[in-house]
Scaffold this active site. Structure first.
Site, short mmCIF file in Angstrom:
data_model
loop_
_atom_site.label_atom_id
_atom_site.label_comp_id
_atom_site.label_asym_id
_atom_site.label_seq_id
_atom_site.Cartn_x
_atom_site.Cartn_y
_atom_site.Cartn_z
CB THR A 1 62.56 51.47 80.04
OG1 THR A 1 63.86 50.91 79.90
CG2 THR A 1 62.34 51.86 81.50
CB ALA A 2 57.97 52.73 80.97
CB ALA A 3 56.92 48.45 77.02
N GLY A 4 55.60 47.68 79.72
CA GLY A 4 54.63 46.91 80.49
C GLY A 4 53.81 47.79 81.42
CG ASP A 5 55.72 49.93 84.48
OD1 ASP A 5 55.37 48.85 85.00
OD2 ASP A 5 56.84 50.44 84.65
CD GLU B 1 59.74 48.39 90.74
OE1 GLU B 1 60.55 48.06 89.86
OE2 GLU B 1 59.26 49.54 90.81
CG ASN C 1 62.34 52.92 91.84
OD1 ASN C 1 62.42 53.02 93.06
ND2 ASN C 1 61.95 51.81 91.25
CG ASN D 1 57.42 54.04 85.06
OD1 ASN D 1 57.88 55.17 85.24
ND2 ASN D 1 58.19 52.98 84.87
#
Length: 300
Positions: free
Chosen positions: A249-253, A140, A11, A43
């Site tokens: 944002t993107a911490a989990g990824d 997703e 995305n 990510n």
């Protein structure tokens, strides 16, 4: 080092900074907006590549400028993009992310080309699954595709790591059977189990419910409290170092990617979790998705 295949979303993120999240019917003035490559799949592939992993990505983008930018960004960290399809007549996936002054975010995702990652596309790229050792997925892309890949991967004895986000309620038990690791956060675990969890005991019970559905190991990320690790043999909270939070944002990824990369180096689960926490702890101190992910030199 084992080969990692990320199957998932790409995305272009529109990141909007705002003092606070608007309430229904309310207009709030934002302070900044940025276009940053993102998507949970991209990510994870970007993070694993930037950290030195042997990574290939399978997914789809549109034949548009956002698609060009997504592919260029993955190439820049040596991610093999041969499995990413360029599709005419459909736009690259997009996400609209609002980030408040505390660094917390809310996200709206427009699937676009991600919705075209079908079983047919998987069949056309079966060689990528055959070549891989570890397969990372998220939700997703269509759930039916995730289940299809999982069943193939289990038969081929590949390690399967699922980041179940955005979480989907009421998935059948056979969807989960055979998955090696899932990494929900607290909210996602509530959606997956259909119940509210406010205590450590309730979180452990929720994780054990997922084990009962066929998942082998559950790792629940708990933000600044660390993460909960639950398997059929043990359960424990693993604390993490507190850092100033700018944007989650993107911490989990990045946690998922670093965790998988550590396992690809045949390190222990405890070492993999610690590495995931170290990487995600840096990510939350910066703005954006892929722009916040550190490389090896920064970690050192």
């Amino acid at each position: 080092m084992k080969k990692i295949l990320v199957i998932g979303s790409l995305n272009m993120d529109s990141v909007i900074k705002t003092p606070r999240m608007p309430k229904p019917g309310e207009t709030v003035m934002g302070t900044d907006i940025s276009l940053i490559p993102g998507g949970k799949g991209a990510n994870q592939a970007y993070a694993a590549g930037k950290l030195g992993g042997d990574v290939t990505m399978l997914g789809a983008v549109g034949a548009d400028s956002f698609g060009d930018a997504m592919l260029d960004n993955l190439r820049s960290v040596n991610v093999d993009i041969k499995g990413i399809c360029r599709l005419e007549g459909v736009h690259t996936g997009q996400a609209y992310i609002t980030v408040n002054e505390e660094g917390q975010n809310s996200i709206i995702v427009i699937s676009g080309a991600n919705g075209e990652v079908t079983e047919k596309m998987i069949d056309e790229n079966m060689d990528l699954i055959d070549e891989s050792d570890i397969i990372i997925m998220q939700l997703e892309i269509p759930v039916e595709t995730v289940k299809y890949v999982k069943e193939i991967a289990v038969k081929k004895e590949k390690m399967v790591i699922l980041d179940p986000a955005p979480a989907v309620a009421d998935l059948p038990d056979d969807f989960w059977k055979g998955i090696d690791y899932i990494k929900p956060n607290e909210t996602e675990l509530e959606v997956l189990t259909g119940r509210t969890m406010t205590t450590e005991t309730e979180l452990i019970e929720g994780a054990k419910e997922m084990l009962g559905k066929g998942v082998k190991t559950v790792i629940v990320t708990l933000g600044e409290k660390g993460c909960l690790y639950v398997s059929n043999k043990e359960e424990k909270i693993i604390p993490t170092k507190k850092v100033p939070v700018v944007d989650t944002t993107a911490a989990g990824d990045s946690f998922t990617a670093a965790f998988a990369l550590s396992l690809s180096r045949e390190e222990s689960i405890e070492e993999a979790i610690a590495f995931g926490q170290k990487v995600s702890g840096i990510v939350v101190t910066k703005k954006g998705a892929q722009t916040s992910i550190p490389g090896i030199q920064e970690l050192e």
